[in-house]
Motif scaffolding. Sequence first.
Motif, PDB file in Angstrom:
ATOM      1  N   GLU A 127      17.443  26.136  82.189  1.00 26.03           N
ATOM      2  CA  GLU A 127      18.380  25.871  80.919  1.00 26.03           C
ATOM      3  C   GLU A 127      19.786  25.628  81.506  1.00 26.03           C
ATOM      4  O   GLU A 127      20.246  26.212  82.227  1.00 26.03           O
ATOM      5  CB  GLU A 127      18.401  26.934  80.105  1.00 26.03           C
ATOM      6  CG  GLU A 127      19.062  26.828  78.742  1.00 26.03           C
ATOM      7  CD  GLU A 127      19.063  28.010  77.608  1.00 26.03           C
ATOM      8  OE1 GLU A 127      19.455  27.669  76.565  1.00 26.03           O
ATOM      9  OE2 GLU A 127      18.917  28.998  78.119  1.00 26.03           O
ATOM     10  N   ALA A 129      19.130  37.578  81.893  1.00 27.58           N
ATOM     11  CA  ALA A 129      19.181  38.137  80.613  1.00 27.58           C
ATOM     12  C   ALA A 129      20.466  38.980  80.685  1.00 27.58           C
ATOM     13  O   ALA A 129      20.735  39.689  81.520  1.00 27.58           O
ATOM     14  CB  ALA A 129      18.018  38.927  80.394  1.00 27.58           C
ATOM     15  N   SER A 132      12.926  35.094  81.166  1.00 28.08           N
ATOM     16  CA  SER A 132      14.215  34.268  81.428  1.00 28.08           C
ATOM     17  C   SER A 132      14.773  34.285  82.920  1.00 28.08           C
ATOM     18  O   SER A 132      14.314  35.249  83.525  1.00 28.08           O
ATOM     19  CB  SER A 132      15.126  34.886  80.360  1.00 28.08           C
ATOM     20  OG  SER A 132      15.240  36.159  80.443  1.00 28.08           O
ATOM     21  N   ASP A 145      20.226  35.243  76.643  1.00 33.27           N
ATOM     22  CA  ASP A 145      19.174  34.819  77.432  1.00 33.27           C
ATOM     23  C   ASP A 145      19.177  33.514  78.116  1.00 33.27           C
ATOM     24  O   ASP A 145      19.699  32.538  77.426  1.00 33.27           O
ATOM     25  CB  ASP A 145      17.821  34.802  76.961  1.00 33.27           C
ATOM     26  CG  ASP A 145      17.212  36.443  77.134  1.00 33.27           C
ATOM     27  OD1 ASP A 145      17.721  37.217  76.117  1.00 33.27           O
ATOM     28  OD2 ASP A 145      16.461  36.852  77.944  1.00 33.27           O
ATOM     29  N   LEU A 146      18.871  33.266  79.365  1.00 35.02           N
ATOM     30  CA  LEU A 146      19.137  32.018  79.925  1.00 35.02           C
ATOM     31  C   LEU A 146      17.397  31.547  80.362  1.00 35.02           C
ATOM     32  O   LEU A 146      17.034  32.420  81.305  1.00 35.02           O
ATOM     33  CB  LEU A 146      19.950  31.986  81.295  1.00 35.02           C
ATOM     34  CG  LEU A 146      20.687  30.827  81.878  1.00 35.02           C
ATOM     35  CD1 LEU A 146      21.460  29.957  80.556  1.00 35.02           C
ATOM     36  CD2 LEU A 146      21.607  31.218  82.986  1.00 35.02           C
ATOM     37  N   ALA A 147      17.117  30.549  80.204  1.00 26.89           N
ATOM     38  CA  ALA A 147      15.806  30.277  80.478  1.00 26.89           C
ATOM     39  C   ALA A 147      15.960  29.473  81.719  1.00 26.89           C
ATOM     40  O   ALA A 147      16.818  28.954  82.140  1.00 26.89           O
ATOM     41  CB  ALA A 147      14.987  29.383  79.572  1.00 26.89           C
TER      42      ALA A 147
END
Lengths: 312, 270
Positions: A34, A5, A2, A29-31
């Motif tokens: 995203e 996080a 990610s 969580d940030l991909a």
Amino acid sequence: MSALAVRGLCVEFASARGIVRAVQNVSFDLAPGERLGLVGESGSGKTTTALSLLSLIRPPGRIASGEILLDGVDIARATPSALRRMRAARIALVPQGAMNALNPVLTCGAQFADLFAAHGAPGGTARIAKLLASVGLGVEVATLYPHQLSGGMKQRVCIALAIALRPAVIVADEPTSALDVIVQKQILKTLLAVQRDIGAAVVLVGHDMGLMAQFAHRIGVMYAGRLVELAFVRDIFATPRHPYTRMLIDSLPGFGARGVFKGIPGLPPSLLTALPGCSFAPRCPRAGPRCTVEMPQTRILEGGGEVRCHDA
Amino acid sequence: MTLELKSAGVSFGGTLFAGPRKRALAPLDLSIGATPHILAVVGESGSGKTTLTRLLLGLLRPTSGAVMWNGRDVWRLPKPEFQEYRRAVQAVFQDPFGAYNPVYRVDRMLTLPALRFGLAASEETARPLAEAALAAVGLRPAETLGRFPHQLSGGQRQRLMVARAMMLKPSVLIADEPVSMVDASLRATILETLYRLRHEERMSLLYVTHDLATAYQIADSIIVMRDGEVVEQGETVSVIRTPAQSYTRDLVAALPPPDPTIDWGLESSS
Ligand SMILES: Nc1ncnc2c1ncn2[C@@H]1O[C@H](COP(=O)(O)OP(=O)(O)OP(=O)(O)O)[C@@H](O)[C@H]1O
Ligand SMILES: Nc1ncnc2c1ncn2[C@@H]1O[C@H](COP(=O)(O)OP(=O)(O)O)[C@@H](O)[C@H]1O
Ligand SMILES: [Mg+2]
Ligand SMILES: [Mg+2]
């Protein structure tokens, strides 16, 4: 992997009346690339969460516990010099009320020059002109002082500053709530284009559910310091699982009957004292006996969403 | 209680030091307050909406024409009438981050005007008024009073300004984007309160917004501004449903639909 996080984030403010628990046990969580929308009741902890991501909480506030991981560094515990290097360059903020964040004694151009100088990045008039153009402003704005601009123009300068160093994560706190709808759409297009161009992830805090529907991949819903639901945007609108999310969506005005208002009755709970049960229970039409005594834990749903509700 | 603009316009600059002359607001006629009415003002940023509100509030002197309160020039009112105008015409400013003095607790924001305008005789009698006003905008008095502005969230600050204005029972409320920073549910609650004040307490409201959906909900009529000029005005439903100007149509079309299955065209290049 990610891009960012967040694990068990808790943020508190010491106040004369006790500890304000503004953010309680928030994880997500940030991909890479995203776009996450963060919505929720006014005062629910969105800005506090957003500021924490850059470790910008000022005393008497503090990150009481939790981790914020970016590039393998825990921002919650990073040294001041590491933070200076990361802010703007790796993770940038467009603050709420950004128009007051500009330095009143510098021209807009000088604010860009300062930013480039602080990070040893190549700047120059052409680069500044390009950034201003990307948010729909003319090059002459570089020579103007903030007080010579309308609120919307200042806000656009702030957005241009945030994207100037092409960060990995852009945190934008209500970046368009002071703008008219036409400029707002231009700004979102810009944000989307830049975000795609550099592959940055975006955390967009806001109240406009229309914007969220159009911009975000996933939406996180906050209530009284907690993330009560997190799901893909289509699921949030089609099948909201938390009763607060449902009522929030139901309160949106349409172009049907006029003079009809669907606010949620009641007040959010005090953040000074911890309730034993669910913080939405006092206002929740679906609350049962269990809801007032037992705090619901986050449950993962089929389809990838998560919700904090006994009844969802 | 009538607040009027008579060909009132504003230009800035035009002197050696202030740069080239710029027209912020073309001369405009407007009247509000004679009968209860909600007038929405929409338009792009820089179109002159805030300039219009500053004129009506007597914070900015028109460079042409006049601002009238009950038929008299606001800038030439004798002291007692001016004081009454100051109470009867209240403001909610656009920017809750700039509107507060950071060194005073929020209590003062509410008690001082209550004392100054004679709604209460003492701090003690002002307090219940303040508490009722806070509750009406969804703020807990016990948790709001005693704090400094920076200890409140953006939407809480914005609501505080709405509470202060409503507490003073104005006959005309000039509200510049008063609910732009609160969630949809609270927005509905606050707008409902303002709508009730118009219908039950005969308050008039000038509601500056870029949210056409809420303008549609509460406003009796709408004016659309662009580049310092009114480009369209009329009864709310007809302006929004059948706009005469392409600019108004653009404004309506630029509203993001709160439905992710509808394509709003964010991806397209134009
Ligand atoms: N310095 C502070 N001291 C005490 N309490 C604070 C402080 N800053 C924020 N708070 C409180 O923490 C809570 C969360 O604030 P935050 O600014 O994160 O809300 P928000 O969700 O961004 O709201 P909004 O949508 O209105 O901007 C609020 O109840 C606020 O009053
Ligand atoms: N003090 C000032 N000096 C020079 N120009 C100003 C000043 N205040 C406003 N303006 C200009 O007047 C126009 C209208 O501004 P404003 O009323 O704030 O617009 P809105 O509220 O519709 O966004 C803008 O072009 C703005 O730049
Ligand atoms: Mg906020
Ligand atoms: Mg304005």
